[in-house]
Design a protein around this motif. Structure first.
Motif, PDB file in Angstrom:
ATOM      1  N   THR A 172      -7.676   5.057 -20.980  1.00 25.99           N
ATOM      2  CA  THR A 172      -6.890   3.826 -20.831  1.00 25.99           C
ATOM      3  C   THR A 172      -6.452   3.219 -22.164  1.00 25.99           C
ATOM      4  O   THR A 172      -5.628   2.308 -22.171  1.00 25.99           O
ATOM      5  N   LYS A 173      -6.965   3.710 -23.267  1.00 23.69           N
ATOM      6  CA  LYS A 173      -6.600   3.159 -24.576  1.00 23.69           C
ATOM      7  C   LYS A 173      -5.971   4.259 -25.421  1.00 23.69           C
ATOM      8  O   LYS A 173      -6.533   5.351 -25.560  1.00 23.69           O
ATOM      9  N   TYR A 174      -4.806   3.946 -26.008  1.00 27.42           N
ATOM     10  CA  TYR A 174      -4.044   4.938 -26.768  1.00 27.42           C
ATOM     11  C   TYR A 174      -3.550   4.336 -28.076  1.00 27.42           C
ATOM     12  O   TYR A 174      -3.153   3.167 -28.120  1.00 27.42           O
ATOM     13  N   ASP A 175      -3.552   5.138 -29.119  1.00 25.70           N
ATOM     14  CA  ASP A 175      -2.956   4.761 -30.400  1.00 25.70           C
ATOM     15  C   ASP A 175      -1.576   5.400 -30.470  1.00 25.70           C
ATOM     16  O   ASP A 175      -1.463   6.630 -30.543  1.00 25.70           O
ATOM     17  N   LEU A 176      -0.533   4.591 -30.444  1.00 26.41           N
ATOM     18  CA  LEU A 176       0.839   5.085 -30.423  1.00 26.41           C
ATOM     19  C   LEU A 176       1.557   4.738 -31.721  1.00 26.41           C
ATOM     20  O   LEU A 176       1.134   3.850 -32.472  1.00 26.41           O
ATOM     21  N   LEU A 177       2.671   5.414 -31.945  1.00 25.36           N
ATOM     22  CA  LEU A 177       3.585   5.089 -33.032  1.00 25.36           C
ATOM     23  C   LEU A 177       4.915   4.656 -32.428  1.00 25.36           C
ATOM     24  O   LEU A 177       5.477   5.356 -31.580  1.00 25.36           O
ATOM     25  N   THR A 178       5.408   3.498 -32.838  1.00 20.94           N
ATOM     26  CA  THR A 178       6.697   3.027 -32.355  1.00 20.94           C
ATOM     27  C   THR A 178       7.813   3.804 -33.046  1.00 20.94           C
ATOM     28  O   THR A 178       7.581   4.573 -33.988  1.00 20.94           O
ATOM     29  N   GLU A 188       9.879   2.690 -35.016  1.00 23.13           N
ATOM     30  CA  GLU A 188       9.969   2.245 -36.407  1.00 23.13           C
ATOM     31  C   GLU A 188       8.822   2.767 -37.249  1.00 23.13           C
ATOM     32  O   GLU A 188       8.742   2.487 -38.443  1.00 23.13           O
ATOM     33  N   GLY A 189       7.883   3.483 -36.626  1.00 25.12           N
ATOM     34  CA  GLY A 189       6.758   4.038 -37.369  1.00 25.12           C
ATOM     35  C   GLY A 189       5.544   3.146 -37.409  1.00 25.12           C
ATOM     36  O   GLY A 189       4.545   3.477 -38.057  1.00 25.12           O
ATOM     37  N   ALA A 190       5.603   2.009 -36.725  1.00 27.61           N
ATOM     38  CA  ALA A 190       4.466   1.095 -36.715  1.00 27.61           C
ATOM     39  C   ALA A 190       3.425   1.562 -35.695  1.00 27.61           C
ATOM     40  O   ALA A 190       3.745   2.210 -34.704  1.00 27.61           O
ATOM     41  N   LYS A 191       2.186   1.216 -35.937  1.00 29.08           N
ATOM     42  CA  LYS A 191       1.113   1.579 -35.018  1.00 29.08           C
ATOM     43  C   LYS A 191       1.026   0.566 -33.883  1.00 29.08           C
ATOM     44  O   LYS A 191       1.174  -0.633 -34.093  1.00 29.08           O
ATOM     45  N   GLU A 192       0.778   1.089 -32.708  1.00 29.36           N
ATOM     46  CA  GLU A 192       0.621   0.227 -31.537  1.00 29.36           C
ATOM     47  C   GLU A 192      -0.591   0.701 -30.746  1.00 29.36           C
ATOM     48  O   GLU A 192      -0.770   1.890 -30.513  1.00 29.36           O
ATOM     49  N   ILE A 193      -1.437  -0.235 -30.354  1.00 28.37           N
ATOM     50  CA  ILE A 193      -2.556   0.092 -29.478  1.00 28.37           C
ATOM     51  C   ILE A 193      -2.135  -0.265 -28.060  1.00 28.37           C
ATOM     52  O   ILE A 193      -1.828  -1.423 -27.766  1.00 28.37           O
ATOM     53  N   ARG A 194      -2.094   0.736 -27.187  1.00 28.42           N
ATOM     54  CA  ARG A 194      -1.655   0.514 -25.809  1.00 28.42           C
ATOM     55  C   ARG A 194      -2.854   0.628 -24.875  1.00 28.42           C
ATOM     56  O   ARG A 194      -3.608   1.586 -24.904  1.00 28.42           O
ATOM     57  N   LYS A 195      -2.989  -0.371 -24.001  1.00 27.49           N
ATOM     58  CA  LYS A 195      -4.008  -0.331 -22.959  1.00 27.49           C
ATOM     59  C   LYS A 195      -3.299  -0.258 -21.621  1.00 27.49           C
ATOM     60  O   LYS A 195      -2.516  -1.141 -21.269  1.00 27.49           O
ATOM     61  N   ILE A 196      -3.527   0.828 -20.882  1.00 24.93           N
ATOM     62  CA  ILE A 196      -2.974   0.906 -19.536  1.00 24.93           C
ATOM     63  C   ILE A 196      -4.019   0.378 -18.557  1.00 24.93           C
ATOM     64  O   ILE A 196      -5.219   0.328 -18.862  1.00 24.93           O
ATOM     65  N   LYS A 197      -3.564  -0.011 -17.393  1.00 24.64           N
ATOM     66  CA  LYS A 197      -4.477  -0.589 -16.402  1.00 24.64           C
ATOM     67  C   LYS A 197      -4.526   0.287 -15.159  1.00 24.64           C
ATOM     68  O   LYS A 197      -3.489   0.710 -14.648  1.00 24.64           O
ATOM     69  N   GLU A 209      -9.838  13.324  -2.315  1.00 20.43           N
ATOM     70  CA  GLU A 209      -8.551  12.670  -2.524  1.00 20.43           C
ATOM     71  C   GLU A 209      -8.794  11.359  -3.271  1.00 20.43           C
ATOM     72  O   GLU A 209      -9.623  10.553  -2.852  1.00 20.43           O
ATOM     73  N   ILE A 210      -8.084  11.179  -4.377  1.00 21.80           N
ATOM     74  CA  ILE A 210      -8.234   9.973  -5.201  1.00 21.80           C
ATOM     75  C   ILE A 210      -6.878   9.296  -5.306  1.00 21.80           C
ATOM     76  O   ILE A 210      -5.878   9.931  -5.683  1.00 21.80           O
ATOM     77  N   ARG A 211      -6.837   8.008  -4.976  1.00 22.49           N
ATOM     78  CA  ARG A 211      -5.607   7.223  -5.070  1.00 22.49           C
ATOM     79  C   ARG A 211      -5.820   6.079  -6.058  1.00 22.49           C
ATOM     80  O   ARG A 211      -6.866   5.415  -6.030  1.00 22.49           O
ATOM     81  N   TYR A 212      -4.823   5.818  -6.890  1.00 21.94           N
ATOM     82  CA  TYR A 212      -4.918   4.689  -7.806  1.00 21.94           C
ATOM     83  C   TYR A 212      -3.528   4.311  -8.308  1.00 21.94           C
ATOM     84  O   TYR A 212      -2.564   5.073  -8.186  1.00 21.94           O
ATOM     85  N   ARG A 213      -3.446   3.122  -8.866  1.00 19.69           N
ATOM     86  CA  ARG A 213      -2.188   2.597  -9.418  1.00 19.69           C
ATOM     87  C   ARG A 213      -2.330   2.474 -10.929  1.00 19.69           C
ATOM     88  O   ARG A 213      -3.387   2.070 -11.440  1.00 19.69           O
ATOM     89  N   VAL A 214      -1.249   2.800 -11.642  1.00 21.80           N
ATOM     90  CA  VAL A 214      -1.243   2.736 -13.110  1.00 21.80           C
ATOM     91  C   VAL A 214      -0.161   1.765 -13.560  1.00 21.80           C
ATOM     92  O   VAL A 214       0.993   1.867 -13.135  1.00 21.80           O
ATOM     93  N   THR A 215      -0.527   0.822 -14.416  1.00 23.79           N
ATOM     94  CA  THR A 215       0.407  -0.176 -14.949  1.00 23.79           C
ATOM     95  C   THR A 215       0.429  -0.086 -16.472  1.00 23.79           C
ATOM     96  O   THR A 215      -0.584   0.219 -17.098  1.00 23.79           O
ATOM     97  N   ASN A 216       1.590  -0.350 -17.044  1.00 26.11           N
ATOM     98  CA  ASN A 216       1.782  -0.387 -18.503  1.00 26.11           C
ATOM     99  C   ASN A 216       1.689   1.003 -19.124  1.00 26.11           C
ATOM    100  O   ASN A 216       1.202   1.158 -20.244  1.00 26.11           O
ATOM    101  N   ALA A 217       2.198   2.042 -18.412  1.00 26.62           N
ATOM    102  CA  ALA A 217       2.104   3.408 -18.917  1.00 26.62           C
ATOM    103  C   ALA A 217       3.463   4.072 -19.070  1.00 26.62           C
ATOM    104  O   ALA A 217       3.580   5.294 -18.923  1.00 26.62           O
ATOM    105  N   PHE A 218       4.505   3.270 -19.341  1.00 26.46           N
ATOM    106  CA  PHE A 218       5.818   3.832 -19.667  1.00 26.46           C
ATOM    107  C   PHE A 218       6.093   3.596 -21.143  1.00 26.46           C
ATOM    108  O   PHE A 218       5.610   2.613 -21.732  1.00 26.46           O
ATOM    109  N   LEU A 219       6.885   4.483 -21.735  1.00 25.30           N
ATOM    110  CA  LEU A 219       7.314   4.312 -23.120  1.00 25.30           C
ATOM    111  C   LEU A 219       8.754   3.801 -23.118  1.00 25.30           C
ATOM    112  O   LEU A 219       9.632   4.420 -22.504  1.00 25.30           O
ATOM    113  N   TYR A 220       8.988   2.686 -23.805  1.00 26.04           N
ATOM    114  CA  TYR A 220      10.311   2.065 -23.834  1.00 26.04           C
ATOM    115  C   TYR A 220      10.919   2.286 -25.209  1.00 26.04           C
ATOM    116  O   TYR A 220      10.429   1.776 -26.221  1.00 26.04           O
TER     117      TYR A 220
END
Length: 562
Positions: free
Chosen positions: A62-68, A70-79, A122-133
């Protein structure tokens, strides 16, 4: 060579054991993307347990270190939310745990039961905040089968359902498989796109082992998926600093009103205020009941003829020097309560005409209760110099700080994490310490403080000519003021000024030195008072118990059996 092979097999045996406890015969995953900014996942596993097991677990990163861009670091938490496992017992972390952890675990099975052979999950779940814009569009980037599954997957099918309003073509869909970091499009998956559904099916000889992934990337049109942006990003990441700033500002405003003394102009003074002993002078100069203030009573009593001090040299190499205090007469009846507590604690309740004496060393780990009682009494006796409301506000402020800390610690932990907790604890400790000074002098206190500031300043800067004049007027001037210099922390500086004037040391202090000068006295008396203070506040150490006790895309993660 044979030995090396055996050693290698021995090292790898635990890993083979973990990975081969079960095999996933077929894995199917359905993802439904919603324009509102989330997607629903349904994972189906047909697997076989080789040995008895309680069930499986599914770890979702659920926690990711991304690069925007522009090259800036972003910490993304998906839910992860709305988890369901039809027909099975399962456990999931609370929201509070999800905020603190970087992995969301769905644990399926019963600790009291084991199963073996073919099983279906069978496992069902919803994921939020996991798209890259990004500027060229929105990216759906998801690990359909993450690398950390401790099992072999023999077949994988997937379906990605796109919103009806979104149009993409096959050139927007990319599937990757194999070891992490593989950038070539997979040749192991047959992918089709029709009627808004991206379907994939692994080829007959396909296998995906531990450490290998299957990842899909779909380029979606710009603004096709709603972005969940916080109204104020700073608040999301650092809102706790604003709360602490408000808390500090509240304390500062309270201190300005109830703790900060009114400005006073120091009045040049050569003597302390009438009727004020060194202990009270030391308290008022810094608004604190320091032990050194009470120790300053000893030279004060010596100058008034109540006691005598004698140095006791060490008897041999294995003993330390000591100091003897000898009572010469009792304190007057109008002496302050804290004076009586210290004096009677040293020499007893009734000091007769015959001399009563005590060794400083004999007070070790015994006298601290008297010091504590005298400090409390000194603080009470000083209250007429302070605003009555200030003390009440200080006590209320202590309560407010403690209550707010108890509320903010779990709140900050839940919303912002451990750095915020560290901030609130440091701030709370700082405020509790500073609250000691939430005490404001009244008109009487300001007058006394003005005189004390002037007297302390004179002790710091006094010149020889002025001291000669004062000694001519009052030969005992040094003795009557040295206790105050000690309370102000200026004793050595004050004594050195009189050494240049050839002033004799006080007669009530007897040393083992043959040629006892004021310089000798300054060093000897400072050492004696320092030793007396440390001894008179020392307390017994409690015993302990030994110090021991019993006791690539989003969707990374994996799973295993238990």
């Amino acid at each position: 060579m044979k030995y090396n092979l055996i050693l290698l097999l021995a090292l790898l045996a635990p890993f083979f054991g973990v990975a081969q406890d079960f095999t996933v015969n077929k894995y199917t995953v359905d993802v439904t993307i919603h324009e509102e900014g989330y997607f629903d996942v349904v994972e189906r596993y047909d697997l076989t347990f080789a040995i008895p097991k309680h069930g499986i677990y599914r770890d979702i990163q659920t926690k990711y270190d991304l690069l925007t861009e522009e090259g800036a670091k972003e910490i993304r938490k998906i839910k992860i939310s709305d988890v369901k496992v039809p027909g099975r017992t399962f456990e999931t972390p609370f929201d509070f745990e999800q905020k603190l952890s970087g992995t969301y675990q769905i644990k399926i099975g019963d600790a009291d039961k084991t199963i073996t052979g073919p099983q279906h999950y069978e496992i069902r779940y919803r994921v939020t905040n996991a798209f890259l814009y990004e500027t060229d569009g929105v990216k759906f980037y998801w690990n359909l089968k993450p690398r950390d599954w401790w099992a072999t997957f023999q077949a994988i099918d997937f379906r990605i359902h796109l919103p009806s309003a979104i149009a993409v073509d096959s050139s927007d869909v990319f599937v990757y498989s194999g070891a992490t970091g593989t950038t070539t499009v997979s040749q192991d998956m047959d992918v089709t796109l029709a009627n808004g559904v991206v379907e994939g099916k692994s080829q007959p000889l396909f296998k995906s082992y531990t450490g290998e992934s299957v990842t899909i990337l779909i380029n979606l049109p710009p603004n096709s998926i709603a972005e969940h942006k916080p109204l104020w990003p700073f608040w999301t990441d650092y809102g706790w600093t604003l709360i602490l700033a408000v808390l500090l500002a509240w304390f500062y405003r309270t201190w300005l009103k109830y703790g900060k003394d009114d400005p006073v102009v120091s009045t040049t003074s050569y003597y302390p205020p009438d009727g004020m002993d060194p202990a009270m002078a030391g308290f008022l100069i810094n608004d604190s009941d320091d032990s050194s203030d009470l120790i300053a009573l000893i030279p004060y009593w010596g100058s008034k003829g109540f006691l005598r001090i004698e140095e006791i040299p060490k008897k041999n190499w294995f003993t330390a020097p000591d100091t003897k205090l000898i009572a010469l007469k009792p304190l007057p009846s109008d002496a302050s309560p804290y004076e009586k507590t210290i004096f009677e604690g040293l020499f007893g309740n009734h000091v007769h005409l015959t001399q009563t004496e005590v060794l400083i060393s004999s007070l070790k780990d015994k006298f601290y209760t008297k010091m504590s009682s005298a400090k409390s009494t000194l603080s009470q006796q000083a209250q007429p110099y302070y605003e009555a409301g200030s003390r009440r506000v200080r006590n209320i402020t202590y309560g407010v700080i403690i209550v707010l800390t108890l509320i903010l610690v779990p709140t900050f932990l839940f919303v912002w994490g451990f750095l915020a907790i560290f901030g609130v604890i440091v701030s709370s400790v700082f405020l509790l310490i500073m609250n000691i000074f939430m005490i404001k002098k009244n008109a009487k206190g300001n007058v006394a403080f003005s005189d004390l500031k002037g007297f302390r300043q004179f002790i710091k800067v006094a010149e020889a000519n002025k001291l000669k004049m004062l000694m001519a007027e009052n030969p005992s001037y040094f003795e009557t003021t040295m206790g105050y210099a000690l309370a102000f922390g200026l004793f050595k500086d004050w004594t050195n000024k009189f050494d240049a004037l050839n002033v004799a040391p006080p007669s009530w202090y007897r040393s083992t030195h043959n040629n006892f000068t004021m310089s000798n006295f300054a060093n000897s008396f400072s050492s004696t008072m320092s030793s007396a203070q440390s001894t008179m506040v020392s307390s017994p150490k409690s015993s302990g118990s030994g110090g021991g006790s019993s006791g690539g895309g989003f969707g990374g993660g994996g799973g295993g059996s238990w």
